[in-house]
Write an enzyme that holds these catalytic residues in place. Structure first.
Site, short mmCIF file in Angstrom:
data_model
loop_
_atom_site.label_atom_id
_atom_site.label_comp_id
_atom_site.label_asym_id
_atom_site.label_seq_id
_atom_site.Cartn_x
_atom_site.Cartn_y
_atom_site.Cartn_z
N GLU A 8 -3.41 38.81 33.42
CA GLU A 8 -2.79 40.11 33.11
C GLU A 8 -1.29 40.07 33.33
O GLU A 8 -0.82 39.48 34.31
CB GLU A 8 -3.36 41.20 34.04
N GLU A 55 -4.27 46.41 25.57
CA GLU A 55 -5.14 47.47 26.11
C GLU A 55 -4.40 48.80 26.15
O GLU A 55 -3.29 48.89 26.71
CB GLU A 55 -5.63 47.09 27.52
O1 KIV Z 1 -12.07 43.02 32.94
C1 KIV Z 1 -12.16 43.56 31.83
O2 KIV Z 1 -13.19 44.16 31.50
C2 KIV Z 1 -11.01 43.50 30.93
C3 KIV Z 1 -11.01 44.23 29.61
C4 KIV Z 1 -9.81 43.89 28.81
C5 KIV Z 1 -12.20 44.12 28.76
O3 KIV Z 1 -10.05 42.91 31.28
#
Ligand code: KIV
Length: 276
Positions: free
Chosen positions: A115, A182
């Site tokens: 991320e 997202e």
């Molecule tokens: O952990 C998760 O569910 C995600 C989403 C982008 C699907 O990172």
């Protein structure tokens, strides 16, 4: 059946939409794959939907590796991506490479997800240089939800929209093979999708991305808590499970279960010998 590779997923850009879903164990992987899902993300959302935490922060590498291994056992064809949990990569490239490597060596994954945008680009580049494919993830990044002011749409004003474009470009430069967007406006997702050479995979990012991803429990209706607006639920499995268990309980209390067909019997001869 040959497992899909990173180039197989990349080749879908501009050709056909990529179908991705989270999975956390043998059965969710098996069912998703039977339904034709091409990419399985062992998401840190497991912290909430499997372990019952309020957010994704508490889940550990140890727990994620156990889930990844179960997914790998349930899947033959999908590309499996392990989601790097909070504090497994933010501390620096060495630890990021070590933990990403665990997803491949112990977890049976073919790639990892990290991320963050520009601020993690160096770490992403180090993991990619170590030979580990990385899926990027920008926009609403739940590990930073508090810093972002909660679970809200990102990139609505000019400054944050520009930041998203910079994030996407710096991650492409760092070597990500695809990028999750997202909770961003559909127009931003379209611009990013048009500008970068790798696939974008949207969740709450509108219809213009190269693929979509959702959480398993949201798709099948197995999540009793909050359902975000961007989710479409295609089943009501939780209700069906409660119905089945309630019927089992009623049958047990009424002595309708087990019946003769679910019971084992002694032969007459042995029974007689026991009774004398
Ligand atoms: O952990 C998760 O569910 C995600 C989403 C982008 C699907 O990172």
């Amino acid at each position: 059946m040959a497992r899909l590779t990173v180039p197989d997923i990349q080749a879908k850009k501009g050709q056909e939409p990529i179908v991705a879903l989270t999975a956390y164990d043998f059965i969710s992987a098996r069912l998703a794959e039977e339904a034709g899902v091409e990419m399985l993300l062992v998401g840190d959302s497991a912290a909430m939907v499997i372990l019952g935490y309020e957010d994704t922060l508490p889940i550990t590498m140890e727990e994620m590796v156990v889930f990844a291994r179960a997914v790998a056992r349930g899947s033959e064809r999908a590309l499996i991506v392990g989601d790097m949990p909070f504090m497994s990569y933010q501390t620096g490239p060495q630890e990021a490479i070590r933990n990403a490597g665990r997803f491949l060596k112990e977890g049976g994954c073919q790639a990892v997800k990290i991320e963050g945008g520009e601020e993690v680009a160096e770490i992403v580049a180090a993991v990619v240089r170590a030979g580990i494919p990385v899926l990027g993830h920008i926009g609403l990044t739940p590990q930073r939800a508090s810093a972002l002011g909660g679970y809200r749409v990102q990139g609505r004003d000019l400054e944050s929209a520009r930041k998203l474009l910079r994030d996407a470009e710096s991650l492409v430069e760092a070597g990500v093979f695809a990028l999750i967007l997202e909770c961003v406006p559909a127009e931003i997702a379209r611009l990013i999708t048009e500008r970068i050479p790798i696939p974008t995979i949207g969740i709450g990012a509108g219809p213009h991305t190269d693929g979509q991803i959702l959480v398993f429990h949201d798709v099948v209706g197995l999540w009793p808590r909050f359902r975000p607006r961007f989710v479409r639920t295609y089943g009501e499995i939780a209700q069906e499970i409660v119905r089945a268990i309630r019927t089992y309980a009623e049958d047990t209390r009424a002595r309708r279960f087990p019946g003769p067909e679910e019971s084992f019997r002694l032969s007459e001869e042995v029974l007689k010998a026991l009774e004398v």
